[in-house]
Design an enzyme around this catalytic site. Structure first.
Site: not given
Ligand code: BG6
Length: 479
Positions: A166, A371
């Site tokens: 990211e 993700e």
């Molecule tokens: C992504 C990241 O942006 O979102 C992760 O790569 C992150 O590191 C995930 O944990 C979810 O975001 P959050 O703020 O809910 O943890």
């Protein structure tokens, strides 16, 4: 388009899950690990165990990998902490850190799980930050050296590599994610200079990977949120196009084609934020050829034409998935057709398919989902079980759309949702959970750290075992 029948997922599909080192490992002062910017930022916090202990994956990786194998994972996407391998970022190599990831990788391979390694997930070595971080071109050289250490150490075991997690979110939401503004007086220009140095680091690391490891595959891992226009007004469509370019395509065009997206470049020039490009940089950028594009998908965004005033800006600045608005570029809007989760993030499974199609149309490279997932406050029942039906619903609806994308002709390599196991959220601590495996801990209360498979892990095991045939109950339409 609607289909009468949907294809099964490919036999070699990477069903898996994701984590990142600083969110899951803990053990921040063990075995010679150096401080990262994340460690430095969290030193004064009351709920510091979120980072110092996290989910204790550093010590419990074998137990965690056994559970992943039980679910049927074919891949595990995790990050290596730069500060474990080279504690100060560009100096001595730390043999204990190197040995740790050999052990993790060996454990995965012993269970038939393909390691997919992210080289850098927000946790820049603090020693490099103190020398200017990504504002300093030397950080790009340090990254390439670190990448070379990884290739030489693990290259005979790891075939799948991700460069920078990211990069776009680090630039657009920098301070929350470990990128700090310098004191040059023009923070935005600085950020885009940092961005340029990250691009250089990424391109050189990709070229080096191909040189040293001809069998390996490497790609970028941006956060992609396809941008919709708020209406069919032509001005809204232009605004959506602009924001797509600045938020998304700047990062993927550079990684794949090795050149700046022209709309994004026009935006930078208009604001006086275009980075200084040294002789040789463009050639370096152009020399990299990723083998695939990985992306993190949580939701789409919806925008309207800028009004040219502060009315463009969202009421609360929010986090990575919230539409913020930018005067002169786009006005933030909420999509009235989409529900939101407990944290205000929109939920848009159909947008997942649209995002697949857009990336495939632009690049014709295989896509890997690194993700996707639902953050929620999971509460164990009296018998200790965790019935996360809401997560099953979220994942199921995204998988259906991914299957439609396959039917549309998109090549998808795998699906590694966030997260394999509960870990510490970037914004909300331990109580915002994403995992298939529950970890018994609170925000500032470490508790037993015992692992329990959630209901979603049993559902996911069935999906994997049947190559997605359990999704057949759902009609093969895009309705
Ligand atoms: C992504 C990241 O942006 O979102 C992760 O790569 C992150 O590191 C995930 O944990 C979810 O975001 P959050 O703020 O809910 O943890």
């Amino acid at each position: 388009m609607q289909y009468r029948e949907l294809p099964a997922f490919p036999t070699d599909f990477f069903w898996g899950g994701s984590t990142s080192a600083y969110q899951v490992e803990g053990a921040v002062e063990e075995d010679g690990k150096g401080r990262s910017v994340i460690d430095a930022n969290n030193e004064g916090r009351a709920d510091r165990t979120g980072y110092t202990v996290a989910s204790d994956h550093y010590h419990r990786y074998a137990e965690d990998i056994a559970l992943m194998a039980e679910i049927g994972f074919r891949a595990y996407r995790f990050s290596i902490a730069w500060t474990r391998i080279i504690p100060d970022g560009d100096g001595e190599i730390n043999p204990l850190g190197v040995a740790h990831y050999h052990a993790v990788i060996d454990e995965l391979l012993a269970h038939g799980i393909e390691p997919i390694v992210t080289m850098y997930h927000f946790d820049l070595p603090q020693a490099l930050a103190e020398k200017g971080g990504w504002s300093n071109r030397a950080t790009a050289d340090a990254f390439v050296r670190y990448a070379e250490v990884l290739y030489r150490e693990y290259g005979d075991k790891v075939r799948w590599w991700l460069t920078i997690n990211e990069q776009n979110m680090m630039i657009l939401h920098g301070t929350a994610l470990g990128v700090s503004a310098t004191d040059s007086g023009d923070a935005k220009r600085d950020l885009y200079q940092q961005n340029h140095h990250m691009f250089l680091a990424q391109s050189r690391a990709m070229a080096l990977c191909h040189r040293l490891l001809p069998e390996a595959k490497i790609g970028p891992a941006p956060n992609i949120a396809f941008v919709y226009p708020a209406s069919s007004r032509p001005e809204d469509v232009v605004a959506a196009d602009d924001w797509n370019a600045v938020r998304n395509w700047l990062y993927t065009d550079l990684a794949v084609h090795g050149r700046y997206n022209s709309l994004a470049w026009a935006y930078l020039v208009e604001r006086g934020w275009e980075p200084t490009i040294e002789p040789g940089d463009l050639a370096d950028l152009a020399s990299a050829r990723p083998d695939f594009v990985a992306f993190n998908y949580y939701a789409t965004q919806t925008v309207a034409a800028s009004t040219g005033t502060d009315a463009d800006l969202a009421a609360r600045p929010g986090d990575q998935q919230m539409v913020r608005g930018e005067v002169g570029l786009y006005r933030a809007t909420q999509n009235p057709n989409l529900p939101t989760n407990a944290f205000g993030w929109e939920i848009d499974p159909v947008g997942f398919r649209t995002t697949f199609r857009a990336l495939w149309d632009r690049y014709r490279l295989p896509l890997l989902v690194t993700e996707n997932g639902l953050g929620a406050f999971d509460t164990p029942e009296e018998d200790g079980s965790i019935r996360d039906d809401y997560r099953i619903d979220y994942l199921q609806r995204h998988l259906e759309q991914m299957r439609l994308a396959l039917a549309d002709g998109v090549e998808v390599l795998g699906y590694c949702p966030w997260s394999a196991i509960d870990l510490i959220s970037t914004h909300q601590g331990a109580s915002k959970r994403y995992g298939f495996i529950y970890v018994d801990r609170g925000d500032d209360d470490v508790r037993t750290l015992a692992r329990t498979r959630k209901k979603s892990s049993y559902w996911y095991a069935d999906v994997i075992a049947t190559r997605g045939r359990t999704l057949d109950a759902v009609a093969s339409t895009d309705a």
